[in-house]
Design a protein around this motif. Structure first.
Motif, short mmCIF file in Angstrom:
data_model
loop_
_atom_site.label_atom_id
_atom_site.label_comp_id
_atom_site.label_asym_id
_atom_site.label_seq_id
_atom_site.Cartn_x
_atom_site.Cartn_y
_atom_site.Cartn_z
N ARG A 77 -0.64 120.71 110.41
CA ARG A 77 -1.88 120.85 109.67
C ARG A 77 -2.74 119.62 109.90
O ARG A 77 -2.24 118.52 110.15
N LEU A 78 -4.05 119.79 109.76
CA LEU A 78 -4.93 118.65 109.67
C LEU A 78 -4.66 117.95 108.35
O LEU A 78 -4.46 118.61 107.33
N GLY A 79 -4.64 116.62 108.38
CA GLY A 79 -4.33 115.88 107.17
C GLY A 79 -5.18 114.63 107.02
O GLY A 79 -5.74 114.13 108.00
N LEU A 80 -5.27 114.15 105.81
CA LEU A 80 -6.04 112.95 105.50
C LEU A 80 -5.17 112.00 104.69
O LEU A 80 -4.62 112.37 103.65
N VAL A 81 -5.07 110.77 105.18
CA VAL A 81 -4.37 109.70 104.47
C VAL A 81 -5.40 108.68 104.03
O VAL A 81 -6.20 108.21 104.85
N ARG A 82 -5.40 108.33 102.76
CA ARG A 82 -6.37 107.37 102.23
C ARG A 82 -5.75 105.97 102.14
O ARG A 82 -4.54 105.82 101.95
N GLY A 83 -6.62 104.97 102.28
CA GLY A 83 -6.16 103.59 102.17
C GLY A 83 -5.95 102.91 103.50
O GLY A 83 -5.72 101.70 103.56
N ARG B 298 -8.14 110.62 109.24
CA ARG B 298 -7.82 112.03 109.47
C ARG B 298 -6.95 112.13 110.72
O ARG B 298 -7.20 111.48 111.72
N GLY B 299 -5.92 112.95 110.62
CA GLY B 299 -5.03 113.15 111.75
C GLY B 299 -4.31 114.47 111.61
O GLY B 299 -4.83 115.42 111.00
N MET B 300 -3.10 114.53 112.16
CA MET B 300 -2.32 115.75 112.15
C MET B 300 -0.97 115.46 111.48
O MET B 300 -0.33 114.46 111.79
N VAL B 301 -0.58 116.35 110.57
CA VAL B 301 0.71 116.18 109.91
C VAL B 301 1.62 117.32 110.34
O VAL B 301 1.22 118.49 110.39
N LEU C 230 3.66 108.42 102.23
CA LEU C 230 2.34 108.42 101.61
C LEU C 230 1.85 109.84 101.36
O LEU C 230 2.26 110.79 102.06
N ARG C 231 0.95 109.95 100.41
CA ARG C 231 0.35 111.26 100.13
C ARG C 231 -0.63 111.61 101.24
O ARG C 231 -1.49 110.81 101.61
N CYS C 232 -0.50 112.80 101.76
CA CYS C 232 -1.37 113.29 102.81
C CYS C 232 -2.05 114.57 102.31
O CYS C 232 -1.38 115.53 101.92
N GLU C 233 -3.36 114.56 102.31
CA GLU C 233 -4.13 115.69 101.82
C GLU C 233 -4.33 116.72 102.94
O GLU C 233 -4.71 116.35 104.05
N ASP D 36 -1.44 118.95 99.00
CA ASP D 36 -0.95 117.64 99.40
C ASP D 36 0.53 117.70 99.79
O ASP D 36 1.30 118.49 99.22
N VAL D 37 0.90 116.85 100.74
CA VAL D 37 2.30 116.72 101.11
C VAL D 37 2.64 115.23 101.13
O VAL D 37 1.76 114.37 101.26
#
Length: 207
Positions: free
Chosen positions: A60-66, A98-101, A131-134, A139-140
């Motif tokens: 999936r496309l994912g977003l990690v913050r921070g 933004r990346g791929m999870v 880390l939380r990935c949106e 979220d995962v």
């Protein structure tokens, strides 16, 4: 013809982790973030997006913050040499990425993780974190390799001409650094991920 510039100085202090050190790091990471039965999510922000090298059940496309994607890691083997290091991506503090999870089946963890650690943790320049990935499907909790700013391989915030010089000049066992950067930018575009900083670098490399 592109001018060849000299890259910024790279610290000479450098060693690879021993297999025992890698195994200890891997087991410690699994012990604090995996219950031994659930599937594992792995977040990719660089070459893992276009060359994961492991079978996965889902992506999936994912977003990690921070953290943000940055050419902040000296590469003395894969995309450079100790004498002429290239630069590869790390997740540096601040912003978001933004990346791929990828979802790894629990039964495959024991087989995949040693190779993943050999690839990502050869020099111990990353800190493995859960880390939380949106994602659009919720979220995962994902394994993310973030930059260790205390590592001698951390390049920090280099001037633009130093980044371009290192990328243009770096050649290692996996090939040219400029190809690595271009492949990452292309993979991000193919997945609809906008990274304006990276696109600017790619444009400058082509000039």
């Amino acid at each position: 013809m592109n001018a060849v510039l000299s890259p910024a100085p790279c610290p000479s202090t450098f060693r690879l982790l021993t297999s025992e050190e890698r195994q200890a790091s891997m087991h410690a990471t699994l012990a604090c973030g995996w219950n031994g039965s659930e599937d594992v999510w792995i977040f990719g922000y660089g070459s893992l997006i276009w060359r994961p090298e492991f079978d996965h059940a889902e992506q999936r496309l994912g977003l990690v913050r921070g953290y943000h994607r940055s050419l902040c890691l000296w590469s003395r083997i894969n995309r450079g040499t100790p004498e002429n290091p290239g630069l590869v991506f790390g997740l540096d503090r601040g912003g978001a990425c933004r990346g791929m999870v990828f979802r790894l089946r629990s039964d495959d963890v024991a087989m995949v993780f040693p190779a993943l650690w050999e690839r990502e943790m050869a020099s111990g320049a990353y800190l493995p974190r859960w880390l939380r990935c949106e994602t659009v499907h919720g979220d995962v909790r994902a394994l993310v390799f973030v930059m260790d700013r205390d590592s001698p391989s951390y390049a920090g915030q280099l001037a633009s001409d130093a980044v371009l010089a290192a990328v243009r000049n770096g050649i290692g066992k996996y090939g040219r650094c400029v190809e690595y950067v271009a492949s990452t930018a292309r993979a991000l575009r193919e997945h609809g991920i906008a990274d304006h900083r990276l696109e600017r670098i790619v444009h400058q490399l082509a000039e």
